[in-house]
Write a protein that holds these residues in place. Sequence first.
Motif, PDB file in Angstrom:
ATOM      1  N   VAL A 145       0.867  -1.177   0.000  1.00 17.43           N
ATOM      2  CA  VAL A 145       0.000   0.000   0.000  1.00 17.43           C
ATOM      3  C   VAL A 145       0.905   1.228   0.000  1.00 17.43           C
ATOM      4  CG1 VAL A 145      -1.839   1.256   1.188  1.00 17.43           C
ATOM      5  CG2 VAL A 145      -1.758  -1.255   1.315  1.00 17.43           C
ATOM      6  N   ALA A 146       0.886   1.965  -1.106  1.00 18.68           N
ATOM      7  CA  ALA A 146       1.678   3.184  -1.223  1.00 18.68           C
ATOM      8  C   ALA A 146       0.788   4.373  -0.886  1.00 18.68           C
ATOM      9  CB  ALA A 146       2.233   3.321  -2.641  1.00 18.68           C
ATOM     10  N   VAL A 147       1.178   5.132   0.137  1.00 18.03           N
ATOM     11  CA  VAL A 147       0.440   6.326   0.549  1.00 18.03           C
ATOM     12  C   VAL A 147       1.082   7.518  -0.145  1.00 18.03           C
ATOM     13  CG1 VAL A 147      -0.286   7.764   2.493  1.00 18.03           C
ATOM     14  CG2 VAL A 147      -0.077   5.272   2.791  1.00 18.03           C
ATOM     15  N   GLU A 148       0.289   8.240  -0.945  1.00 19.26           N
ATOM     16  CA  GLU A 148       0.813   9.388  -1.676  1.00 19.26           C
ATOM     17  C   GLU A 148       1.462  10.379  -0.706  1.00 19.26           C
ATOM     18  OE1 GLU A 148      -1.534  12.859  -3.786  1.00 19.26           O
ATOM     19  OE2 GLU A 148      -1.620  11.022  -5.007  1.00 19.26           O
ATOM     20  N   GLY A 149       2.731  10.709  -0.964  1.00 21.60           N
ATOM     21  CA  GLY A 149       3.440  11.647  -0.107  1.00 21.60           C
ATOM     22  C   GLY A 149       3.845  11.061   1.233  1.00 21.60           C
ATOM     23  N   GLY A 150       3.741   9.745   1.378  1.00 27.84           N
ATOM     24  CA  GLY A 150       4.045   9.114   2.661  1.00 27.84           C
ATOM     25  C   GLY A 150       4.724   7.774   2.482  1.00 27.84           C
ATOM     26  N   ALA A 151       4.446   6.879   3.399  1.00 28.44           N
ATOM     27  CA  ALA A 151       5.099   5.574   3.461  1.00 28.44           C
ATOM     28  C   ALA A 151       4.553   4.606   2.417  1.00 28.44           C
ATOM     29  CB  ALA A 151       4.896   4.977   4.849  1.00 28.44           C
ATOM     30  N   THR A 152       5.354   3.577   2.146  1.00 28.45           N
ATOM     31  CA  THR A 152       4.909   2.414   1.388  1.00 28.45           C
ATOM     32  C   THR A 152       4.877   1.269   2.390  1.00 28.45           C
ATOM     33  OG1 THR A 152       5.815   3.209  -0.689  1.00 28.45           O
ATOM     34  CG2 THR A 152       5.421   0.837  -0.510  1.00 28.45           C
ATOM     35  N   LEU A 153       3.699   0.681   2.549  1.00 28.33           N
ATOM     36  CA  LEU A 153       3.469  -0.334   3.573  1.00 28.33           C
ATOM     37  C   LEU A 153       3.392  -1.711   2.938  1.00 28.33           C
ATOM     38  CD1 LEU A 153       0.564   1.654   5.263  1.00 28.33           C
ATOM     39  CD2 LEU A 153       2.998   1.745   5.863  1.00 28.33           C
ATOM     40  N   GLU A 154       4.211  -2.629   3.416  1.00 32.94           N
ATOM     41  CA  GLU A 154       4.150  -4.032   2.993  1.00 32.94           C
ATOM     42  C   GLU A 154       3.335  -4.751   4.060  1.00 32.94           C
ATOM     43  OE1 GLU A 154       5.251  -5.181   0.153  1.00 32.94           O
ATOM     44  OE2 GLU A 154       6.346  -3.365  -0.434  1.00 32.94           O
ATOM     45  N   ILE A 155       2.161  -5.251   3.693  1.00 31.67           N
ATOM     46  CA  ILE A 155       1.266  -5.837   4.690  1.00 31.67           C
ATOM     47  C   ILE A 155       0.933  -7.281   4.352  1.00 31.67           C
ATOM     48  CG2 ILE A 155       0.330  -3.635   5.464  1.00 31.67           C
ATOM     49  CD1 ILE A 155      -2.126  -4.162   3.696  1.00 31.67           C
ATOM     50  N   GLY A 156       0.786  -8.079   5.424  1.00 30.04           N
ATOM     51  CA  GLY A 156       0.451  -9.484   5.284  1.00 30.04           C
ATOM     52  C   GLY A 156      -0.203  -9.991   6.549  1.00 30.04           C
ATOM     53  N   PRO A 157      -0.448 -11.279   6.651  1.00 33.13           N
ATOM     54  CA  PRO A 157      -1.168 -11.856   7.783  1.00 33.13           C
ATOM     55  C   PRO A 157      -0.588 -11.424   9.133  1.00 33.13           C
ATOM     56  CG  PRO A 157      -0.809 -13.508   6.102  1.00 33.13           C
ATOM     57  CD  PRO A 157      -0.006 -12.305   5.699  1.00 33.13           C
ATOM     58  N   GLY A 158      -1.484 -10.969   9.996  1.00 34.24           N
ATOM     59  CA  GLY A 158      -1.103 -10.554  11.336  1.00 34.24           C
ATOM     60  C   GLY A 158      -0.703  -9.104  11.455  1.00 34.24           C
ATOM     61  N   ASP A 159      -0.553  -8.387  10.334  1.00 33.39           N
ATOM     62  CA  ASP A 159      -0.163  -6.978  10.392  1.00 33.39           C
ATOM     63  C   ASP A 159      -1.365  -6.088  10.697  1.00 33.39           C
ATOM     64  OD1 ASP A 159       2.483  -7.523   9.791  1.00 33.39           O
ATOM     65  OD2 ASP A 159       2.216  -7.198   7.633  1.00 33.39           O
ATOM     66  N   ALA A 160      -1.147  -5.142  11.606  1.00 28.11           N
ATOM     67  CA  ALA A 160      -2.138  -4.095  11.890  1.00 28.11           C
ATOM     68  C   ALA A 160      -1.703  -2.857  11.130  1.00 28.11           C
ATOM     69  CB  ALA A 160      -2.208  -3.811  13.386  1.00 28.11           C
ATOM     70  N   CYS A 161      -2.649  -2.145  10.585  1.00 26.81           N
ATOM     71  CA  CYS A 161      -2.343  -0.964   9.774  1.00 26.81           C
ATOM     72  C   CYS A 161      -3.331   0.146  10.128  1.00 26.81           C
ATOM     73  CB  CYS A 161      -2.468  -1.328   8.302  1.00 26.81           C
ATOM     74  SG  CYS A 161      -2.030  -0.002   7.158  1.00 26.81           S
ATOM     75  N   VAL A 162      -2.840   1.370  10.161  1.00 27.51           N
ATOM     76  CA  VAL A 162      -3.682   2.542  10.377  1.00 27.51           C
ATOM     77  C   VAL A 162      -3.559   3.434   9.150  1.00 27.51           C
ATOM     78  CG1 VAL A 162      -4.039   4.619  11.764  1.00 27.51           C
ATOM     79  CG2 VAL A 162      -3.431   2.462  12.885  1.00 27.51           C
ATOM     80  N   LEU A 163      -4.699   3.777   8.563  1.00 25.19           N
ATOM     81  CA  LEU A 163      -4.751   4.732   7.456  1.00 25.19           C
ATOM     82  C   LEU A 163      -5.529   5.951   7.932  1.00 25.19           C
ATOM     83  CD1 LEU A 163      -5.509   2.252   4.555  1.00 25.19           C
ATOM     84  CD2 LEU A 163      -3.311   3.318   5.115  1.00 25.19           C
TER      85      LEU A 163
END
Length: 119
Positions: free
Chosen positions: A78-96
Amino acid sequence: MTTHDLPSFAVHIPDAELEADPLDPGQIVSGTPEVSGKVLWESADGKQLRGIWQITPGVVTDTEANELFVVVSGRATVAVEGGATLEIGPGDACVLREGDRTTWTVHETLRKAYHITLP
């Protein structure tokens, strides 16, 4: 009965039956991703949602809500424009954050459990 009237409950996320939720064709960058989901709970004012969401491989864009989610299965970048690129998979928590413009590159069908807060 509305979902905010439901008693406490448990759902086995990997096996939950989801309903098709077609993407806006303008969001699809490549591939033929398909989205499905299920709202499990909604607050009386409609500003809080909890549910399950799934997307098959492909690349899509989105403008995010204020969301916390946990990936149950699958993988994506998940590439956030102007921000981080997040590599996510099972068990990962993510905040958008509300208003984040994102590009999702889904490598393996991804299923997540989410909580969204709307303004």
